[in-house]
Design a protein around this motif. Sequence first.
Motif, PDB file in Angstrom:
ATOM      1  N   VAL A  17     -10.357  -2.608  -1.361  1.00 14.67           N
ATOM      2  CA  VAL A  17      -9.258  -3.444  -0.880  1.00 14.67           C
ATOM      3  C   VAL A  17      -8.966  -4.554  -1.885  1.00 14.67           C
ATOM      4  CG1 VAL A  17      -8.551  -5.091   0.911  1.00 14.67           C
ATOM      5  CG2 VAL A  17      -9.586  -2.909   1.561  1.00 14.67           C
ATOM      6  N   LYS A  18     -10.005  -5.195  -2.374  1.00 15.88           N
ATOM      7  CA  LYS A  18      -9.811  -6.267  -3.358  1.00 15.88           C
ATOM      8  C   LYS A  18      -9.147  -5.740  -4.627  1.00 15.88           C
ATOM      9  CE  LYS A  18     -13.426  -9.317  -1.676  1.00 15.88           C
ATOM     10  NZ  LYS A  18     -14.734  -9.942  -1.905  1.00 15.88           N
ATOM     11  N   GLU A  19      -9.539  -4.545  -5.063  1.00 22.07           N
ATOM     12  CA  GLU A  19      -8.921  -3.944  -6.252  1.00 22.07           C
ATOM     13  C   GLU A  19      -7.455  -3.610  -5.994  1.00 22.07           C
ATOM     14  OE1 GLU A  19     -11.414  -0.642  -7.425  1.00 22.07           O
ATOM     15  OE2 GLU A  19     -13.153  -1.962  -7.693  1.00 22.07           O
ATOM     16  N   LEU A  20      -7.149  -3.068  -4.810  1.00 26.85           N
ATOM     17  CA  LEU A  20      -5.757  -2.771  -4.463  1.00 26.85           C
ATOM     18  C   LEU A  20      -4.911  -4.044  -4.410  1.00 26.85           C
ATOM     19  CD1 LEU A  20      -6.277  -0.113  -1.649  1.00 26.85           C
ATOM     20  CD2 LEU A  20      -4.984   0.232  -3.759  1.00 26.85           C
ATOM     21  N   LEU A  21      -5.462  -5.081  -3.800  1.00 28.07           N
ATOM     22  CA  LEU A  21      -4.749  -6.356  -3.728  1.00 28.07           C
ATOM     23  C   LEU A  21      -4.481  -6.917  -5.119  1.00 28.07           C
ATOM     24  CD1 LEU A  21      -6.668  -7.893  -0.720  1.00 28.07           C
ATOM     25  CD2 LEU A  21      -4.228  -7.349  -0.746  1.00 28.07           C
ATOM     26  N   ALA A  22      -5.481  -6.881  -5.983  1.00 26.65           N
ATOM     27  CA  ALA A  22      -5.312  -7.386  -7.352  1.00 26.65           C
ATOM     28  C   ALA A  22      -4.241  -6.582  -8.084  1.00 26.65           C
ATOM     29  CB  ALA A  22      -6.644  -7.331  -8.102  1.00 26.65           C
ATOM     30  N   PHE A  28      -6.829 -11.643  -1.584  1.00 25.29           N
ATOM     31  CA  PHE A  28      -7.707 -11.315  -0.468  1.00 25.29           C
ATOM     32  C   PHE A  28      -7.848 -12.566   0.392  1.00 25.29           C
ATOM     33  CE2 PHE A  28     -11.839 -10.987   1.580  1.00 25.29           C
ATOM     34  CZ  PHE A  28     -11.781  -9.709   2.100  1.00 25.29           C
ATOM     35  N   SER A  29      -7.863 -12.397   1.709  1.00 31.34           N
ATOM     36  CA  SER A  29      -7.987 -13.562   2.590  1.00 31.34           C
ATOM     37  C   SER A  29      -8.853 -13.234   3.798  1.00 31.34           C
ATOM     38  CB  SER A  29      -6.599 -14.014   3.067  1.00 31.34           C
ATOM     39  OG  SER A  29      -6.055 -13.042   3.945  1.00 31.34           O
ATOM     40  N   ASP A  30      -9.340 -14.289   4.436  1.00 34.40           N
ATOM     41  CA  ASP A  30     -10.096 -14.115   5.671  1.00 34.40           C
ATOM     42  C   ASP A  30      -9.214 -13.507   6.755  1.00 34.40           C
ATOM     43  OD1 ASP A  30     -12.386 -15.157   4.530  1.00 34.40           O
ATOM     44  OD2 ASP A  30     -12.028 -17.190   5.276  1.00 34.40           O
ATOM     45  N   GLU A  31      -7.923 -13.848   6.747  1.00 35.29           N
ATOM     46  CA  GLU A  31      -6.999 -13.306   7.741  1.00 35.29           C
ATOM     47  C   GLU A  31      -6.857 -11.787   7.591  1.00 35.29           C
ATOM     48  OE1 GLU A  31      -2.574 -14.182   9.622  1.00 35.29           O
ATOM     49  OE2 GLU A  31      -3.178 -15.218   7.808  1.00 35.29           O
ATOM     50  N   LEU A  32      -6.774 -11.309   6.355  1.00 29.83           N
ATOM     51  CA  LEU A  32      -6.688  -9.872   6.111  1.00 29.83           C
ATOM     52  C   LEU A  32      -7.952  -9.184   6.619  1.00 29.83           C
ATOM     53  CD1 LEU A  32      -4.925  -7.824   3.864  1.00 29.83           C
ATOM     54  CD2 LEU A  32      -7.322  -7.726   3.203  1.00 29.83           C
ATOM     55  N   ASP A  37     -10.330  -5.236   8.928  1.00 28.51           N
ATOM     56  CA  ASP A  37     -11.694  -4.799   8.678  1.00 28.51           C
ATOM     57  C   ASP A  37     -12.357  -4.521  10.025  1.00 28.51           C
ATOM     58  OD1 ASP A  37     -14.135  -4.268   7.438  1.00 28.51           O
ATOM     59  OD2 ASP A  37     -14.694  -6.371   7.289  1.00 28.51           O
ATOM     60  N   GLY A  38     -13.569  -4.040   9.985  1.00 27.89           N
ATOM     61  CA  GLY A  38     -14.333  -3.901  11.214  1.00 27.89           C
ATOM     62  C   GLY A  38     -14.752  -2.492  11.540  1.00 27.89           C
ATOM     63  N   TYR A  39     -14.240  -1.519  10.838  1.00 26.92           N
ATOM     64  CA  TYR A  39     -14.641  -0.139  11.106  1.00 26.92           C
ATOM     65  C   TYR A  39     -15.987   0.108  10.440  1.00 26.92           C
ATOM     66  CZ  TYR A  39      -9.830   0.279  12.544  1.00 26.92           C
ATOM     67  OH  TYR A  39      -8.630   0.091  13.180  1.00 26.92           O
ATOM     68  N   HIS A  40     -16.881   0.768  11.147  1.00 25.03           N
ATOM     69  CA  HIS A  40     -18.211   1.084  10.623  1.00 25.03           C
ATOM     70  C   HIS A  40     -18.400   2.593  10.696  1.00 25.03           C
ATOM     71  CE1 HIS A  40     -19.356  -3.123  10.783  1.00 25.03           C
ATOM     72  NE2 HIS A  40     -19.051  -3.166  12.058  1.00 25.03           N
ATOM     73  N   PHE A  41     -18.709   3.176   9.569  1.00 26.22           N
ATOM     74  CA  PHE A  41     -19.076   4.589   9.525  1.00 26.22           C
ATOM     75  C   PHE A  41     -20.416   4.659   8.831  1.00 26.22           C
ATOM     76  CE2 PHE A  41     -14.479   4.692   9.878  1.00 26.22           C
ATOM     77  CZ  PHE A  41     -14.300   5.628  10.884  1.00 26.22           C
ATOM     78  N   GLY A  42     -21.395   5.213   9.535  1.00 25.81           N
ATOM     79  CA  GLY A  42     -22.740   5.232   8.976  1.00 25.81           C
ATOM     80  C   GLY A  42     -23.201   3.813   8.728  1.00 25.81           C
TER      81      GLY A  42
END
Length: 178
Positions: A17-22, A28-32, A37-42
Amino acid sequence: VQDEDYDDCFGFTEQEVKELLAYCKAEFSDELKKMYDGYHFGSTDVYNPWSIINFLDEKKYKTYWADSSSNGLVSQLIQQGSSKTKVIMEELLEGKSIKTKLDEQIVFNQLDGSSEAIWSLLLASGYLKVDYVDFANSEGNNIYELSLTNFEVKKMFEKMIDNWFKTCLLYTSDAADD
């Protein structure tokens, strides 16, 4: 959801995500993070790719993923669920977590017969995330602690419930006019 074999294949990692934003000259922000965010897989945390791509396109915080389908089955199951189901949904919307047994192999014809089935469906569909698992508790069952995945999902549920009340008021108003 708990399997680690493909845990980074169902979304964007924070680094991605940070690379895409850059690349898109966005910050990148806390709001984003709170929103998508929040999905967990494994053992991996990931962001919703549909929401991130749409955010990068529009540069607005919206419920992109939640608005990409009707959410009709989820709405129906909650609306027609027991009073306990509704209380649990209210707790989830308040930011609390729930503890329940799950069937990670849930099939649709089991949704009416099991009170835990709705939570299994919501987890498998991405509306809930696993915060903790108590493996094989004293009863021999895994107990999952679940919460809403992120702010986008919370907003989707709030909008869904608001629509129930608007529809109810509309029908009540129409009946009074008759």
